[in-house]
Scaffold this motif. Structure first.
Motif, PDB file in Angstrom:
ATOM      1  N   GLN A 100       0.896  -1.301  -0.181  1.00  0.00           N
ATOM      2  CA  GLN A 100       0.023   0.005  -0.096  1.00  0.00           C
ATOM      3  C   GLN A 100       1.147   1.244  -0.071  1.00  0.00           C
ATOM      4  O   GLN A 100       0.652   2.040  -0.900  1.00  0.00           O
ATOM      5  CB  GLN A 100      -0.826  -0.028   1.091  1.00  0.00           C
ATOM      6  N   ALA A 147       2.691   1.418  -3.316  1.00  0.00           N
ATOM      7  CA  ALA A 147       2.010   2.211  -4.404  1.00  0.00           C
ATOM      8  C   ALA A 147       1.674   3.569  -4.314  1.00  0.00           C
ATOM      9  O   ALA A 147       1.689   4.423  -5.344  1.00  0.00           O
ATOM     10  CB  ALA A 147       0.874   1.390  -4.441  1.00  0.00           C
ATOM     11  N   ALA A 166     -10.011  10.554   1.816  1.00  0.00           N
ATOM     12  CA  ALA A 166      -9.883   9.433   1.193  1.00  0.00           C
ATOM     13  C   ALA A 166      -8.584   8.534   1.723  1.00  0.00           C
ATOM     14  O   ALA A 166      -8.556   7.422   1.775  1.00  0.00           O
ATOM     15  CB  ALA A 166      -9.707   9.862  -0.337  1.00  0.00           C
ATOM     16  N   GLY A 184      -7.898   7.828   4.280  1.00  0.00           N
ATOM     17  CA  GLY A 184      -8.273   6.709   5.221  1.00  0.00           C
ATOM     18  C   GLY A 184      -8.806   7.062   6.488  1.00  0.00           C
ATOM     19  O   GLY A 184      -8.580   6.774   7.559  1.00  0.00           O
ATOM     20  N   ILE A 198       1.798  -9.800  -9.198  1.00  0.00           N
ATOM     21  CA  ILE A 198       1.809  -8.315  -9.089  1.00  0.00           C
ATOM     22  C   ILE A 198       1.500  -7.479 -10.137  1.00  0.00           C
ATOM     23  O   ILE A 198       0.610  -6.527 -10.287  1.00  0.00           O
ATOM     24  CB  ILE A 198       3.097  -7.967  -8.332  1.00  0.00           C
ATOM     25  N   PHE A 245      -1.885  -4.834 -11.040  1.00  0.00           N
ATOM     26  CA  PHE A 245      -1.517  -3.450 -11.512  1.00  0.00           C
ATOM     27  C   PHE A 245      -2.234  -3.380 -12.931  1.00  0.00           C
ATOM     28  O   PHE A 245      -2.905  -2.075 -13.050  1.00  0.00           O
ATOM     29  CB  PHE A 245      -0.067  -2.973 -11.652  1.00  0.00           C
ATOM     30  N   TRP A 248      -8.236   2.675 -13.155  1.00  0.00           N
ATOM     31  CA  TRP A 248      -8.338   2.695 -11.589  1.00  0.00           C
ATOM     32  C   TRP A 248      -9.422   3.751 -11.188  1.00  0.00           C
ATOM     33  O   TRP A 248      -9.862   3.804 -10.388  1.00  0.00           O
ATOM     34  CB  TRP A 248      -7.167   2.645 -10.697  1.00  0.00           C
ATOM     35  N   GLU A 249      -9.851   4.405 -12.385  1.00  0.00           N
ATOM     36  CA  GLU A 249     -11.026   5.737 -12.026  1.00  0.00           C
ATOM     37  C   GLU A 249     -12.408   4.735 -12.117  1.00  0.00           C
ATOM     38  O   GLU A 249     -13.053   5.346 -11.198  1.00  0.00           O
ATOM     39  CB  GLU A 249     -10.934   6.577 -13.016  1.00  0.00           C
ATOM     40  N   PHE A 259      -6.499 -10.018  -6.423  1.00  0.00           N
ATOM     41  CA  PHE A 259      -5.351 -10.448  -5.502  1.00  0.00           C
ATOM     42  C   PHE A 259      -5.933 -11.298  -4.487  1.00  0.00           C
ATOM     43  O   PHE A 259      -5.159 -12.051  -4.152  1.00  0.00           O
ATOM     44  CB  PHE A 259      -4.968  -8.781  -4.946  1.00  0.00           C
ATOM     45  N   PHE A 283     -13.078   4.040   4.385  1.00  0.00           N
ATOM     46  CA  PHE A 283     -11.657   4.270   3.696  1.00  0.00           C
ATOM     47  C   PHE A 283     -11.934   4.370   2.244  1.00  0.00           C
ATOM     48  O   PHE A 283     -12.314   3.387   1.607  1.00  0.00           O
ATOM     49  CB  PHE A 283     -11.138   3.061   4.132  1.00  0.00           C
ATOM     50  N   LEU A 284     -11.557   5.532   1.611  1.00  0.00           N
ATOM     51  CA  LEU A 284     -11.905   5.678   0.288  1.00  0.00           C
ATOM     52  C   LEU A 284     -10.844   6.140  -0.602  1.00  0.00           C
ATOM     53  O   LEU A 284     -10.888   7.086  -1.354  1.00  0.00           O
ATOM     54  CB  LEU A 284     -13.040   6.825   0.227  1.00  0.00           C
ATOM     55  N   ASP A 285      -9.619   5.639  -0.305  1.00  0.00           N
ATOM     56  CA  ASP A 285      -8.554   6.199  -1.259  1.00  0.00           C
ATOM     57  C   ASP A 285      -9.042   5.900  -2.691  1.00  0.00           C
ATOM     58  O   ASP A 285      -9.287   4.685  -3.091  1.00  0.00           O
ATOM     59  CB  ASP A 285      -7.363   5.654  -0.957  1.00  0.00           C
ATOM     60  N   ARG A 286      -8.397   6.714  -3.409  1.00  0.00           N
ATOM     61  CA  ARG A 286      -8.473   6.559  -4.747  1.00  0.00           C
ATOM     62  C   ARG A 286      -7.661   5.432  -5.748  1.00  0.00           C
ATOM     63  O   ARG A 286      -7.763   5.038  -6.821  1.00  0.00           O
ATOM     64  CB  ARG A 286      -8.578   7.752  -5.698  1.00  0.00           C
ATOM     65  N   ASP A 287      -6.329   5.258  -4.881  1.00  0.00           N
ATOM     66  CA  ASP A 287      -5.567   4.554  -5.729  1.00  0.00           C
ATOM     67  C   ASP A 287      -5.783   2.888  -5.670  1.00  0.00           C
ATOM     68  O   ASP A 287      -6.513   2.314  -4.753  1.00  0.00           O
ATOM     69  CB  ASP A 287      -4.148   4.676  -5.016  1.00  0.00           C
ATOM     70  N   VAL A 346      -3.851   0.267  -5.404  1.00  0.00           N
ATOM     71  CA  VAL A 346      -3.411  -0.779  -4.282  1.00  0.00           C
ATOM     72  C   VAL A 346      -3.722  -0.267  -2.884  1.00  0.00           C
ATOM     73  O   VAL A 346      -3.902  -1.184  -2.251  1.00  0.00           O
ATOM     74  CB  VAL A 346      -1.968  -0.702  -4.488  1.00  0.00           C
ATOM     75  N   GLU A 347      -4.221   0.836  -2.646  1.00  0.00           N
ATOM     76  CA  GLU A 347      -4.611   1.266  -1.222  1.00  0.00           C
ATOM     77  C   GLU A 347      -5.858   0.446  -1.083  1.00  0.00           C
ATOM     78  O   GLU A 347      -6.289   0.123   0.266  1.00  0.00           O
ATOM     79  CB  GLU A 347      -4.978   2.718  -1.157  1.00  0.00           C
ATOM     80  N   VAL A 374      -6.081  -2.726   1.159  1.00  0.00           N
ATOM     81  CA  VAL A 374      -6.423  -2.826   2.462  1.00  0.00           C
ATOM     82  C   VAL A 374      -7.831  -3.301   2.860  1.00  0.00           C
ATOM     83  O   VAL A 374      -8.143  -3.768   3.803  1.00  0.00           O
ATOM     84  CB  VAL A 374      -5.721  -1.492   3.209  1.00  0.00           C
ATOM     85  N   GLY A 399      -9.794  -4.781   1.309  1.00  0.00           N
ATOM     86  CA  GLY A 399      -9.972  -6.300   1.328  1.00  0.00           C
ATOM     87  C   GLY A 399      -9.226  -7.273   2.095  1.00  0.00           C
ATOM     88  O   GLY A 399      -9.651  -8.431   2.272  1.00  0.00           O
TER      89      GLY A 399
END
Lengths: 527, 183, 127, 676
Positions: free
Chosen positions: A447, A450, A468, A470, D146, D150, D156-157, D169, D622-626, D628-629, D632, D634
């Motif tokens: 994480q 990335a 976002a 976290g 991996i 990716f 990823w949008e 994953f 937990f709403l990160d846009r990336d 791989v983030e 977490v 999951g």
């Protein structure tokens, strides 16, 4: 008794590594009195020079075992032994201190810490840590452990105007002192059961303990381990770690995470393998349980770190170092189940060498980012690649090494070496726990990795980005974090810091290309 | 060693040294308990002096003279004074302070009782018939202890000097009010 | 003398000290309790040394070392307590919770800001 | 010499990938050559290695990497037919995909990192193929994983891509945990990580726990090769760009599981139980996935389910102990499936949607993209195993192996296993032909009756979107040459690889792979039945529901292909309106609903695993846009709860810490005292 010489003979070459480090500390302390204010940075370079010299003094010892401070009467036990194990750990300690010193040179300046005292304390702590693996009696071990810890308390609290720094120092101090008391109680019991403080004599004595004292000897053995398990941050002796690392000046946290741990595991190895050999079944099982607890607690806590919380980067590294301590313990536990424990613990040394290089590297990059973002959130690392590609690539590499993923090949192989000791020792359940932990740890290492390469959040979305990132309640992120975007690139990087990152990166890459450099420790005996 | 002699020595026929040791021991323990429970902070330090002094007497009874004198000099003479200074400097209230104990008291009691039960059981189990012979050569005169220290324990002794220096420097640098370099 | 007497006394003293460490609020009192624990160990060591008639006098040597270590620890411990007191006006250990990583968001920012203000004040004082 | 060349084969794309990652931002101009040239070179080298090695004795070369512990880890290469042939396949497909991608993602700002990841992926796959050591193989295996996460998350949008990459994953990692244990257990029994050593140990009976090891390994294989019950990630992984699907989710990575079993087959043959599990897994996978494929609306999902089914054929062949047949099918399938995916990319671009229903409203796709039409027709014929296309021969090889086993000629394979595979294989042959026909008809024979007389006559298409029919593009010029030529390159093996049937046994174990009369007749017959029934159903359906309303999504056609797909991926959910004109609807009847949703296996998993995790996640918001983030998010529930406990213990009060420390010491002491 009267026929024997009064004073022990001393082999000065053998004791040179810790001695030079301590002497350098004295030199710095005295020199500070005579140096005018603008020349104070010189002290850092003097310390670096002293550490390099100490490292060089290891070379003449490579040929084999040297012993000194031997008993003049009654037995052949010695207090100081410079065998291959000692040299490997001393190399690790001195190298770790060297990288820490490089990290610290600018930090001492910027945090306005008292230079002479800082360097003296750092060097005396390193001298204690270098003495520890060579010690072969419990008195020296206890004193060496204290020499390692005591200056560290002061180092942690050295950012004197800072609430967190002093709080961290007090927590570290109280935990450590209590652990020392427990350990000393254990030492006294072992002494009662065996009648000696020398590890060789203890090992012989434990073979035929008076049956009435057997339980006492067992308890003594286990309690003695507590002091060192504390330094290693094994669960449940780990609580000081996250708080102390966050509160301490960053280079000191890096130092504790590497050299402190080295003191912990080298003490454990020396005591268990050389001293408590006959009680392998006791400490083997104990350490196996501790290892499982430690890696699990460390990794799951790291998993739960919120990237947007203040200091989350250092805190994550702290928890990850707890998790890594669990891996370090695995070969030790396995040694308790092996006929030749001396040959198993090499995996710990190999793992520790890998861990030292990459963990110090990670802290170095954290120090770099921390210059622009004092709060050092993980979210501050977003898009680091676009600002400082080298730093981002280095950190990515270090994290992958810690996770044990290619291209951090050395991390993978070191983990495999550790894993294999557990399997070979028949500790199947521990191997399973370790494998699951390695998978769990992938999450937070990946994480973060990335995030380094992610695109920067648009400025207008800064508030949303914080949420976002976290946050639980979606509280507004201080505007400073948005303003500071790009600030990492704006600040110049001090040369020593660059040198530290490059050195760590170089070590990691070289080891990944030629893992046998450290993995050879995992075969054959070091003693 | 002297295990055989223990059989002839019952617990019901104590020697003079034993009576003295037990009495002083009870006093020491009592002082220690008061020291960790009293609500008057300064009294706690004073009771600590009693407990540490009691221990010095015990050392004497165990024929470890040198240790006893060191105990008196270092602990009673300087450590407790330091602690008292510390109490003053942190403006500890003189008199009873109702919140001298933290909320952790019951957990503390539980852990302490568990530890005491374990340790005492083990110790009694191990030493219930072990006899400590005090009649031979003096074990802890200054000369004997000093010789053994410099003959067998040079390395830790040297390391200890680094430790003391580091503690000194550390204590000074931490307690120095921020001044000097940055001004 | 029965070895049980010093051994049991030491064990009990150790646990009394242990209780003090865990239950006392003022950090100087905690330090005192640590001293009790260390002294209990010393009593153990001396008693065992005498009982064993150790030619090397390991027990007594270690006792001396422990006393020295304890003195050094008290010195540095007191200076840390004073530092804490200077920074926050209290020496109570259970109020030192700034470093805790709050589960809820927001409070940690407060502590962070607090830290920054301290730093700034520091910087102003220096200027 | 051969060894040196072989070492270079994985090394070149690796260097290319690394250079691409490093230079991507600095010099985007180099991205294309850095992506294409190393792959082409490595293909050339792989061909050279194949030519030099021929069908000769296997080459083993090793250099010890770590002289550690009981079992040394070697950097070793093992070259035989099982290595050199798949390497060439990987090289061909990877080269085609790289070239195709230069056109497909020509305007994508993330092309450099994409291409570098594909290069890294290629290198990892080649490493897996050539490796003679299980640990090195594992390294490649993980790198592939991996890269694949990716790449699946490239768009990823979109929510679909994000959740797909998390799913891929988690599901594959779920399989990797037992896989890791299996490898270590195997090495422990065999005393080495060298594959050759393991095989020797298997031959001499030194593997003491074959069933346990085989079952553990099967976990990883099922995850990687998308076999039941761990197959569910593959259809979702179609949210990645189409070339990625072609390379990773058809030709290479998903085949890695099959490949591994093939390499270690002697170990599996020691355990009838493992073979039985393998056979049942294969049978369920084949039939289930074929039914699902028949009900899917998304063209790529049809192909994804068909991939799962074809992989089922390979595992079936392995279950009956014939790895030659499995590898043969792996080769032909790799070729024609990559072709189909790349063709589907062209179709999606041209149609502006990936919905078959929407495509069936477009009448002129066949004319607008003739390259795709012709090549895909052949690809589908190969998929349906029609004579004389390549798929026919390889599928017959599998069926022949199953028949041999069913007759009880193989002493280590129970005949029940043979029957299972044979019956499932034949049934699947029919279903495969049916869905291939359906795909072909729905895509290229759109709106059959009104062959676009006037623009006004095409109201459905007009409603469906603003793009294609309002302003028809008579000469469709959108596909650059880079997207067309790879189709024709892959066309050759898809058409003609069957002719290799006579030579291939020399490269493999030597068993004949030629079709037998009875299975050929049965297989072809069933396939023809499938085709005819589907055609009939299609005719009936189209005439009845010519003008059914459908809401489709169309992208503007002047964007590049990748952008079209990104929009289509993002809008996928909106097209799931059942279309009465779908022959699959008629053929499947009541089964259609469940089959369209993968028999609700996802729903089961959702309730079991995902919902608790999502509950926790929404709690934390937990709403990160990336991409791989979101891993977490999951993360399993147990570590999270445990983490909360550990963090709650971190109260900040040092006396709590000390209590725990001392209590821990007391507990240890008591335990030890009791133990003593």
């Amino acid at each position: 008794m009267s026929a024997s010489p009064l004073i022990q003979s001393v082999d000065w070459a053998a004791v040179a590594p810790p001695l030079i480090v301590a002497a350098a500390g004295l030199v710095v302390l005295v020199a500070e009195l005579f140096l005018p204010e603008p020349r104070k940075p010189l002290l850092g370079w003097v310390s670096v020079g002293g550490l390099v010299l100490a490292g060089l003094s290891l070379i003449p010892l490579l040929d084999g075992d040297r012993t000194t401070f031997c008993l003049t009467a009654g037995g052949k036990d010695c207090s100081y032994v410079a065998d291959h194990f000692t040299l490997a750990v001393q190399f690790l300690v001195i190298g770790g201190a060297l990288l820490t010193a490089l990290l610290s040179i600018h930090a001492v300046e910027e945090a306005r810490m008292p230079a002479g005292e800082f360097w003296f304390l750092l060097l005396s702590s390193a001298a204690g840590a270098a003495l520890l693996p060579a010690s072969r009696d419990l008195a020296t071990l206890v004193v060496a452990l204290e020499v390692t810890s005591l200056p560290a308390f002061a180092l942690v609290g050295l950012r004197r105007g800072d609430r967190l720094s002093s709080e961290a120092a007090l927590k570290f101090f109280l935990s450590s002192v209590t652990a020392t008391a427990v350990m000393l109680l254990g030492v006294s019991f072992v002494y009662a059961a065996t009648g000696s403080l020398h590890l060789g004599a203890i090992s012989r004595g434990l073979d035929h303990v008076d049956p009435r004292l057997v339980t006492l000897a067992h308890i003594g053995a286990v309690l003695t381990l507590v002091g060192f398990a504390f330094k290693l941050a094994a669960v449940p002796f780990h609580f000081w770690v996250p708080d102390t690392y966050v509160g301490a000046p960053l280079p000191v946290a890096a130092y504790l995470s590497v050299v402190g741990k080295a003191a912990g595991f080298s003490g454990l190895i020396v005591i268990t393998v050389l001293g408590f050999g006959p009680y392998a079944h006791v400490w083997g099982a104990t350490l196996a349980v501790l290892a499982a607890l430690t890696m699990t607690a460390g990794n799951v806590a790291a998993l739960r770190q919120r990237p947007a919380n203040a200091h989350s980067a250092v805190r994550l590294l702290a928890w990850s170092s707890v998790g890594q301590a669990g891996y370090l313990l695995v070969p030790l536990a396995a040694a308790g189940y092996d006929d030749k424990p001396q040959e198993v613990i090499g995996a710990t040394i190999a793992y520790a060498l890998m861990y030292a290089a990459v963990n110090l590297g990670a802290f170095a990059v954290a120090a770099l980012v921390g210059r622009a973002h004092p709060a050092n959130r993980i979210t501050d690392y977003r898009a680091l690649f676009s600002e400082r590609p080298l730093a981002a690539l280095s950190l990515g590499f270090f994290l992958l090494c810690l996770a044990g993923l290619p291209p951090g090949v050395i991390g993978l192989f070191a983990k495999v070496a550790v894993f294999r000791t557990a399997v070979d020792a028949g500790l199947g359940w521990l191997a399973v726990v370790m494998a699951v932990n390695v998978v769990v740890a992938l999450y937070y290492y990946l994480q973060w990795t990335a995030l380094l390469f992610a695109r920067r959040e648009p400025v207008e979305a800064a508030g949303a980005a914080g949420a976002a990132g976290g946050s639980a309640a979606g509280g507004p992120v201080p505007a400073a974090s948005a303003d500071a975007t790009g600030a990492v690139a704006a600040l110049p990087v001090p040369i020593p810091l660059t040198a530290a990152i490059v050195t760590a990166l170089g070590l990691g890459v070289v080891l990944s290309g030629a893992p046998e450099l450290v993995l050879r420790f995992a075969t054959g005996t070091l003693f | 060693m002297s295990l055989a002699a223990a059989a002839s020595q019952g617990f019901l026929s104590p020697s003079g040294v034993e009576i003295a040791f037990v009495l002083v021991g009870i006093a020491t323990l009592g002082a220690a308990v008061v020291s960790v429970t009293t609500k008057q902070l300064v009294h706690a330090a004073l009771w600590l002096v009693v407990a540490l002094g009691g221990l010095a007497v015990e050392y004497l009874l165990l024929t470890a003279e040198f240790i006893a004198w060191v105990q008196v000099l270092i602990y009673v003479g300087s450590v407790v004074v330091l602690l008292l200074f510390g109490l003053m400097l942190t403006k500890a209230p003189i008199g009873r302070s109702p919140d001298a104990d933290s909320g952790n008291r019951w957990a503390a009691l539980a852990v302490a009782v568990a530890a005491a039960a374990t340790l005492v059981t083990v110790v009694i189990d191990a030493f219930r018939s072990t006899w400590l012979d005090l009649d031979g050569a003096v074990q802890g005169s200054a000369e004997v202890t000093g010789i053994s220290l410099f003959r067998h324990w040079v390395l830790p002794f040297e390391a200890l000097s680094v430790l003391l220096l580091a503690a000194l420097v550390g204590a000074i640098v931490l307690s120095r009010i921020n001044r000097g370099r940055e001004r | 003398m029965h070895l049980v007497y010093p051994a049991v006394l030491a064990a009990l003293l150790f646990c009394v000290g242990l209780y003090g460490v865990l239950a006392r609020r003022n950090s100087i009192l905690v330090l005192m309790s640590v001293e009790l624990m260390l002294n209990a160990v010393n009593l153990n060591l001396v008693a065992f040394d005498v009982w064993l008639r150790d030619a090397l006098h390991g027990g007594q040597a270690l006792t001396l070392f422990t006393i020295t270590i304890a003195a050094a620890e008290i010195g540095i411990g007191l200076s840390i307590v004073l530092l804490v007191f200077r920074n926050r006006g209290t020496a109570d250990v259970d109020r030192l919770t700034d470093l805790v990583d709050s589960l809820a968001h927001g409070t940690d920012n407060a502590s962070d800001d607090g830290r920054d203000t301290v730093r700034n004040a520091d910087g102003k004082a220096a200027a | 010499m051969t060894v040196t060349l072989a070492v270079l084969v994985p090394l070149l794309p690796f260097l290319g990938g690394v250079a691409g990652l490093l230079l991507g931002r600095v010099a985007p101009g180099y991205a294309r050559p850095l992506a294409v040239l190393p792959t082409l070179f490595s293909l050339a080298l792989a061909v050279t290695v194949l030519a030099r090695q021929g069908s000769g004795q296997a080459i083993n070369a090793a250099t010890q990497l770590t002289p550690t512990g009981a079992q040394p880890i070697d950097l070793s290469i093992h070259l035989d037919g099982f290595a050199t042939l798949p390497a060439v396949l990987v090289g061909v497909v990877a080269s085609c995909v790289q070239i195709y991608s230069t056109g497909y993602l020509r305007d994508d700002p993330r092309y450099p990192s994409y291409a570098a990841l594909v290069s890294l992926f290629t290198s990892a796959m080649l490493l897996v193929v050539y490796s003679g050591d299980l640990i090195v193989l594992l390294v490649g295996w993980e790198i592939m994983g991996i890269c694949s996460y990716f790449l699946v998350g490239h768009y990823w949008e979109t929510e679909a891509a994000r959740s797909a990459s998390i799913k891929a994953f988690l599901v594959t990692k779920l399989g990797d945990v037992p896989f890791l244990f299996g490898i270590f257990a195997l090495a422990d029994d065999a005393g080495t990580f060298r594959i050759q050593g393991v095989l020797d140990a298997a031959r001499t009976g030194h593997i003491h726990h074959p069933t346990l090891i085989a079952l553990l390994l099967l976990g990883g294989v099922a995850g990687k090769s998308a076999q039941f019950p761990l197959h569910t990630w593959l259809p979702d992984a179609m949210a990645g760009p189409t070339p990625v699907s072609a390379l990773i989710h058809a030709a290479t990575m998903v085949a890695a599981g099959v490949y591994l079993v093939a390499r270690l087959l002697p170990v599996f043959l020691l355990s009838s139980a493992a073979l039985a599990v393998l056979a049942v897994m294969a049978a369920v996978t084949m039939i289930g996935s074929a039914l699902c494929a028949l009900a899917q609306d998304d063209i790529k999902r049809v192909l994804a389910y068909s991939t799962i089914g074809q992989l089922g054929y390979m595992t079936g062949a392995l279950a009956v102990g014939d790895r030659g047949a499995a590898m043969f099918h792996l080769l032909t399938h790799g070729a024609f499936k990559a072709l189909l995916f790349l063709g589907a990319g062209v179709v999606i671009h041209a149609a502006g949607t990936n919905s078959l229903t929407a495509m069936s409203r477009m009448s002129d796709l066949r004319r607008r993209i003739p390259d795709a039409f012709w090549t895909m027709t052949v690809g589908l014929a190969a998929l349906a195993a029609l004579f004389p296309f390549s798929g026919f021969f390889s599928k017959e090889a599998v069926l022949r192996a199953a028949e041999t086993a069913a007759e009880g000629h193989l002493h280590h394979v129970p005949s029940a296993i043979g029957w299972t595979v044979l019956v499932a294989g034949l049934l699947t042959a029919m279903l495969t032909a049916a869905y291939a026909t359906r795909l072909w008809l729905r895509t290229f024979m759109g709106s059959a009756a009104p062959a676009r007389p006037t623009a006004a006559e095409a109201p459905t298409a007009g409603e469906a979107g603003s793009g294609p029919d309002v302003e028809p593009v008579p000469e469709h010029t959108h596909e650059p040459a880079a997207m067309r030529w790879p189709l024709w390159v892959l066309f050759i093996p898809a058409l003609g690889l069957g002719t290799a049937v006579g030579v291939l046994p020399d490269y493999f174990d030597g068993g004949s792979l030629s079709p037998t009369l009875i299975t050929s007749v049965l297989g072809m017959g069933l396939a023809l039945v499938g085709i005819l029934v589907t055609y009939a159903a299609w005719r009936a359906a189209t005439e009845a529901h010519l003008r059914a309303h459908v809401a489709a999504v169309n992208a503007a056609l002047d964007t590049d292909a990748a952008a079209t797909e990104a929009i289509a991926v993002g809008a996928r959910r909106s097209v799931e309106v059942p279309d009465p004109a779908d022959p699959g609807q008629i053929l499947l009847g009541p089964l259609h609903g469940p089959a369209a949703h993968g028999f609700h296996l996802d729903a089961v998993y959702y309730t079991l695993f995902v919902r608790p995790v999502l509950g926790a996640a929404s709690l934390v918001r937990f709403l990160d846009r990336d991409v791989v983030e979101t891993y977490v998010r999951g993360a399993g529930l147990a570590p999270r709860l445990l983490g909360t406990v550990v963090r709650r213990a971190q109260t900040g009060n040092v006396q709590t810490y000390l209590s725990a420390l001392l209590a821990g010491a007391v507990v240890l002491a008591v335990l030890v005292a009791v133990g003593a």
